[in-house]
Design a protein around this motif. Structure first.
Motif, mmCIF file in Angstrom:
data_model
loop_
_atom_site.group_PDB
_atom_site.id
_atom_site.type_symbol
_atom_site.label_atom_id
_atom_site.label_comp_id
_atom_site.label_asym_id
_atom_site.label_seq_id
_atom_site.Cartn_x
_atom_site.Cartn_y
_atom_site.Cartn_z
ATOM 1 N N GLY A 546 0.798 -1.217 0.000
ATOM 2 C CA GLY A 546 0.000 0.000 0.000
ATOM 3 C C GLY A 546 0.827 1.261 0.000
ATOM 4 N N LEU A 547 2.095 1.159 -0.390
ATOM 5 C CA LEU A 547 2.983 2.314 -0.417
ATOM 6 C C LEU A 547 3.289 2.698 -1.856
ATOM 7 C CD1 LEU A 547 5.488 1.249 2.384
ATOM 8 C CD2 LEU A 547 3.593 2.844 2.590
ATOM 9 N N ASP A 548 3.672 3.967 -2.033
ATOM 10 C CA ASP A 548 4.039 4.455 -3.364
ATOM 11 C C ASP A 548 5.509 4.129 -3.628
ATOM 12 O OD1 ASP A 548 4.146 5.637 -5.774
ATOM 13 O OD2 ASP A 548 4.146 7.715 -5.028
ATOM 14 N N PRO A 549 5.812 3.307 -4.646
ATOM 15 C CA PRO A 549 7.217 2.882 -4.854
ATOM 16 C C PRO A 549 8.024 3.824 -5.734
ATOM 17 C CG PRO A 549 5.804 1.677 -6.343
ATOM 18 C CD PRO A 549 4.890 2.601 -5.565
ATOM 19 N N THR A 550 7.470 4.948 -6.174
ATOM 20 C CA THR A 550 8.169 5.780 -7.158
ATOM 21 C C THR A 550 9.476 6.336 -6.612
ATOM 22 O OG1 THR A 550 6.000 6.400 -7.996
ATOM 23 C CG2 THR A 550 7.867 7.714 -8.738
ATOM 24 N N LEU A 551 9.376 6.937 -5.418
ATOM 25 C CA LEU A 551 10.590 7.545 -4.848
ATOM 26 C C LEU A 551 11.678 6.528 -4.578
ATOM 27 C CD1 LEU A 551 8.893 10.026 -2.339
ATOM 28 C CD2 LEU A 551 9.979 10.576 -4.523
ATOM 29 N N ALA A 552 11.289 5.349 -4.097
ATOM 30 C CA ALA A 552 12.286 4.311 -3.782
ATOM 31 C C ALA A 552 12.994 3.837 -5.049
ATOM 32 C CB ALA A 552 11.605 3.137 -3.076
ATOM 33 N N ILE A 553 12.192 3.662 -6.152
ATOM 34 C CA ILE A 553 12.819 3.195 -7.404
ATOM 35 C C ILE A 553 13.765 4.244 -7.951
ATOM 36 C CG2 ILE A 553 12.299 2.590 -9.799
ATOM 37 C CD1 ILE A 553 9.720 1.273 -8.780
ATOM 38 N N GLU A 554 13.338 5.528 -7.905
ATOM 39 C CA GLU A 554 14.196 6.606 -8.412
ATOM 40 C C GLU A 554 15.485 6.706 -7.595
ATOM 41 O OE1 GLU A 554 11.987 10.155 -8.442
ATOM 42 O OE2 GLU A 554 10.731 9.608 -10.182
ATOM 43 N N ARG A 555 15.364 6.507 -6.292
ATOM 44 C CA ARG A 555 16.545 6.597 -5.438
ATOM 45 C C ARG A 555 17.527 5.468 -5.763
ATOM 46 N NH1 ARG A 555 16.808 5.796 1.044
ATOM 47 N NH2 ARG A 555 18.836 6.763 1.392
ATOM 48 N N ALA A 556 17.009 4.234 -5.949
ATOM 49 C CA ALA A 556 17.891 3.102 -6.284
ATOM 50 C C ALA A 556 18.579 3.329 -7.624
ATOM 51 C CB ALA A 556 17.072 1.810 -6.313
ATOM 52 N N ARG A 557 17.825 3.867 -8.619
ATOM 53 C CA ARG A 557 18.425 4.102 -9.935
ATOM 54 C C ARG A 557 19.484 5.203 -9.866
ATOM 55 N NH1 ARG A 557 13.030 3.719 -13.775
ATOM 56 N NH2 ARG A 557 12.912 1.427 -13.791
ATOM 57 N N SER A 558 19.209 6.222 -9.091
ATOM 58 C CA SER A 558 20.196 7.296 -8.986
ATOM 59 C C SER A 558 21.481 6.789 -8.333
ATOM 60 C CB SER A 558 19.623 8.465 -8.183
ATOM 61 O OG SER A 558 19.379 8.055 -6.850
ATOM 62 N N ARG A 559 21.356 5.884 -7.389
ATOM 63 C CA ARG A 559 22.549 5.324 -6.743
ATOM 64 C C ARG A 559 23.369 4.485 -7.737
ATOM 65 N NH1 ARG A 559 21.853 3.021 -0.641
ATOM 66 N NH2 ARG A 559 21.699 5.021 0.437
ATOM 67 N N SER A 560 22.663 3.688 -8.532
ATOM 68 C CA SER A 560 23.387 2.845 -9.492
ATOM 69 C C SER A 560 24.075 3.708 -10.549
ATOM 70 C CB SER A 560 22.425 1.866 -10.164
ATOM 71 O OG SER A 560 21.448 2.557 -10.902
ATOM 72 N N ILE A 561 23.410 4.813 -10.985
ATOM 73 C CA ILE A 561 24.032 5.706 -11.971
ATOM 74 C C ILE A 561 25.276 6.359 -11.384
ATOM 75 C CG2 ILE A 561 23.703 7.869 -13.236
ATOM 76 C CD1 ILE A 561 20.745 7.009 -13.553
ATOM 77 N N PHE A 562 25.182 6.734 -10.095
ATOM 78 C CA PHE A 562 26.326 7.372 -9.445
ATOM 79 C C PHE A 562 27.505 6.402 -9.363
ATOM 80 C CE2 PHE A 562 28.575 8.274 -5.417
ATOM 81 C CZ PHE A 562 29.146 9.467 -5.792
ATOM 82 N N ARG A 563 27.182 5.119 -9.044
ATOM 83 C CA ARG A 563 28.264 4.136 -8.948
ATOM 84 C C ARG A 563 28.897 3.898 -10.304
ATOM 85 N NH1 ARG A 563 24.705 0.242 -5.164
ATOM 86 N NH2 ARG A 563 25.115 1.258 -3.158
ATOM 87 N N ARG A 564 28.057 3.789 -11.364
ATOM 88 C CA ARG A 564 28.628 3.560 -12.691
ATOM 89 C C ARG A 564 29.481 4.744 -13.121
ATOM 90 N NH1 ARG A 564 23.488 1.251 -13.931
ATOM 91 N NH2 ARG A 564 22.834 3.174 -14.953
ATOM 92 N N GLY A 565 29.030 5.943 -12.794
ATOM 93 C CA GLY A 565 29.825 7.119 -13.144
ATOM 94 C C GLY A 565 31.165 7.146 -12.435
ATOM 95 N N ARG A 566 31.185 6.708 -11.168
ATOM 96 C CA ARG A 566 32.445 6.677 -10.432
ATOM 97 C C ARG A 566 33.390 5.646 -11.020
ATOM 98 N NH1 ARG A 566 32.004 6.180 -4.156
ATOM 99 N NH2 ARG A 566 34.256 6.168 -4.504
ATOM 100 N N LYS A 567 32.855 4.545 -11.549
ATOM 101 C CA LYS A 567 33.724 3.557 -12.151
ATOM 102 C C LYS A 567 34.380 4.085 -13.413
ATOM 103 C CE LYS A 567 31.656 -0.686 -10.459
ATOM 104 N NZ LYS A 567 30.924 -1.905 -10.809
#
Length: 669
Positions: A546-567
């Motif tokens: 019963g929760l809105d998953p939009t913010l959680a998904i965006e946060r996970a994607r932003s973290r993965s993009i940040f990690r790929r950029g650091r690599k």
């Protein structure tokens, strides 16, 4: 150290095998095809090479046989006489002489036919003379086939002879048959000589080794000797006589005082007096064996008189310093190999007397005299007539007693010894009160074994403990939920508890998966259909709650993009800084390339030298690579085919089982 090892003599082939070995080697190692169009000089060289190569092979094989067999005049007299007894040295020398004559004849044949080949002028004559030369060489070998067979029999027998070192410390056992010589050597050494209750069980020399005062002694068991003239003795007895004559050893003359060997004491005394001339200048001990059947004190007066005469003669065999006879200690000993009484005493006495004699002989030698002249022993002069014995201060003794720690062995000896005193295993327990160490631990309580006692509520307590640990770990790991201190509503608290419970479950599953990661195969990501931790799955689960998953998904994607950029972005390395500095400071292009090669080792040209490898220049590095490749080449060639390869070996080589034969020829050559 053993000087003569007859086991290394090469096998001597018989006449037919000898010819096959040489001719097949000639066929394999020399050219086999000649054409009529060749120049006459080339044809002549072809057939001369055949004849010369065959003669060289014969010469090498026959020289090996002559050199490896021992020359009776050059080896130790013990082995020379032993080989003469076993094989008759006249026949032995005659066989080796025939081998030497055959070698010379083959050399003359090859020399004559090479001269003929030089003067010939047609292919037919070359062929005929080559066949004649090889045929005459094979005929010479056929004539000495009996000598080759005789030498092969001698080689097989010599390889079975014991390895005896004539110059080392030796104890020699002799006496009548069946008096206990083999039983004695089995007791004091690790030899395994056959022991039977009948005479002449031992038919050859046997060797064992024992230790005394950290020195190794070889003990030789000889066959029994009978009291008869030398010309009437057989080969077995002559082996014993040869050892007695030539070996510098301590001699143990065994005397069976019980008479169970089948010979009386008078007969054994007569044998002793007949061979005593062979025992001069050797330590001699008379051993009265089988005292378990008949003690020495119980024999008759006549026999005792004979034994005493033998003892007096034994004392005269070894002359000590100054021409005086040695003392009678250890000359007459008693023992029993059955009960092992006195066995070690006999061994120690023999080794001790042999050691004393060897030291005495060495001290008399000129070499030792030269060595002693270099030494000076300083002897202090007496100041007065007062005696000054060694004294240890009492303080030193008291300190030693204090430092000496009483061990369990000392306490055991003080309290009655083994079986009476029992060491306490509890005295080193680390407890709050030392009085608790000797408390009796209950084993049975209320009719139950204490060690097997089981709490009925233990499963519930374990579940509670696991739940607490899971919640604690979830709180530690959970950094995504940041509460701002305001109290949550009841619905939000239930959702938070559900999320934390689910997260702790996922953590446990991940730990189980991680612990079994080594035993599971690695599956590529695109084929892994059982992927559990994806953003889409997380969104579906959050939606179910019963929760809105939009913010959680965006946060996970932003973290993965940040990690790929650091690599992708790599910070400047120390090596890069060094390279940049080198590029600026070094004007030479070659030096800049070398500095870059330290960073890019994988893209080196084969001749490029890297600092630290130990090469002077690129030429030296290329040369080292070539030598390394060349050293592996022969090993690779040798490893082409082996017994483990799945291939049927060629059991019939073509050069031995095919070829043209003229009419009437049945031999393959």
């Amino acid at each position: 150290m053993v000087q003569y090892n007859f086991k290394k003599i090469t096998v001597v082939p018989n006449g037919k095998d000898f010819i096959d070995i040489i001719l097949s080697r000639t066929q394999r190692q020399t050219p086999t095809v000649v054409h009529k169009g060749y120049a006459i000089s080339r044809l002549r060289q072809f057939y001369m090479r055949k004849v010369k190569y065959t003669q060289q092979n014969y010469h090498e094989k026959l020289s090996t046989i002559i050199d490896e067999f021992p020359r009776l005049d050059d080896i130790h007299p013990f082995y020379g006489d032993l080989l003469n007894v076993l094989y008759n040295k006249d026949h032995y020398k005659l066989a080796l002489g025939q081998i030497n004559t055959a070698r010379n004849l083959i050399g003359k044949i090859a020399k004559d036919y090479v001269k003929l080949l030089k003067n010939s002028d047609s292919l037919y004559r070359y062929k005929s003379q080559k066949v004649a030369a090889l045929g005459r060489m094979c005929t010479v070998i056929k004539k000495i086939s009996t000598s080759l067979a005789y030498l092969e029999q001698i080689r097989q027998h010599m390889s079975r002879l014991p390895s005896i070192d004539p110059n080392t410390r030796t104890v020699l056992i002799c006496g009548y048959p069946n008096v206990g010589k083999s039983s004695f050597i089995n007791k004091i050494t690790r030899a395994d000589v056959d022991v039977q209750p009948y005479a002449f069980t031992t038919k050859s020399l046997f060797v064992g080794h024992t230790d005394y005062k950290y020195l190794r002694y070889q003990v030789i068991d000889t066959p029994g000797i009978l009291d008869r003239p030398l010309e009437d003795r057989n080969i077995i007895e002559m082996c014993s006589i040869t050892a007695l004559v030539h070996l510098r050893a301590a001699v143990l003359f065994f005397l069976d005082i019980s008479g169970s060997c089948g010979y009386s004491i008078a007969q054994q005394a007569a044998l002793f007096h007949s061979i005593k001339s062979l025992l001069m200048n050797k330590p001699l001990i008379i051993v009265c064996n089988k005292t378990d059947l008949q003690p020495l004190e119980g024999i008759s007066e006549e026999d005792m008189k004979l034994v005493m005469e033998m003892k007096s003669e034994a004392m005269k065999t070894v002359i000590g310093q100054g021409g005086e006879a040695t003392n009678d200690e250890g000359v007459l000993l008693t023992m029993s190999t059955l009960t092992e009484g006195g066995v070690i005493a006999v061994k120690n006495a023999a080794c001790e007397r042999l050691l004393d004699q060897r030291v005495e002989v060495k001290m008399k030698s000129k070499k030792m005299t030269d060595c002693l002249n270099r030494f000076h022993v300083a002897v202090p002069k007496l100041r007065d007539q007062k005696e000054r014995p060694p004294c240890i201060p009492a303080a030193v003794l008291e300190a030693a007693e204090k430092e000496k720690r009483k061990t369990e062995r000392d306490m055991e000896n003080e309290n009655g010894g083994a079986g009476v005193y029992s060491a306490s295993l509890k005295k080193n327990y680390l407890l709050a009160n030392d009085e608790w160490k000797e408390d009796i631990l209950p084993e049975i309580l209320d009719g139950h074994n204490v060690y097997d006692f089981f709490d009925p509520d233990i499963s519930l307590r374990l579940d509670e403990l696991e739940t607490e640990e899971g919640l604690g770990q979830a709180e530690e790991v959970d950094n995504d939920f940041e509460l701002d201190g305001q109290e949550l509503k009841p619905g939000q608290q239930e959702a938070l508890a559900e999320i934390r419970k689910k997260k702790s479950l996922l953590i446990q599953q991940h730990r189980i998966k991680k612990s079994t990661a080594k035993s599971r195969p690695t599956v590529p990501r695109k084929f892994d259909k059982d992927r559990h931790f994806t953003s889409e799955r997380m969104g579906r689960q959050l939606s179910k709650i019963g929760l809105d998953p939009t913010l959680a998904i965006e946060r996970a994607r932003s973290r993965s993009i940040f990690r790929r950029g650091r690599k992708r972005e790599r910070l400047p390395d120390r090596r890069d800084a060094d390279v940049m500095d080198m590029d600026v400071d070094t004007p030479n292009k070659k030096q800049r390339m070398r500095s870059l090669s330290q960073v890019r080792l994988l893209s080196l040209p084969p001749g490029e030298v890297v600092p630290g490898e130990g090469f002077k220049d690129s030429a030296q590095r290329i040369k080292a690579i070539k030598i390394a490749k060349k050293s592996v080449k022969n090993r690779n060639k040798d490893a082409r085919r082996g017994e483990a390869d799945r291939v049927i070996p060629n059991l019939k080589p073509k050069h031995l089982f095919s070829g043209k034969r003229s009419i009437g020829k049945i031999q393959r050559r």
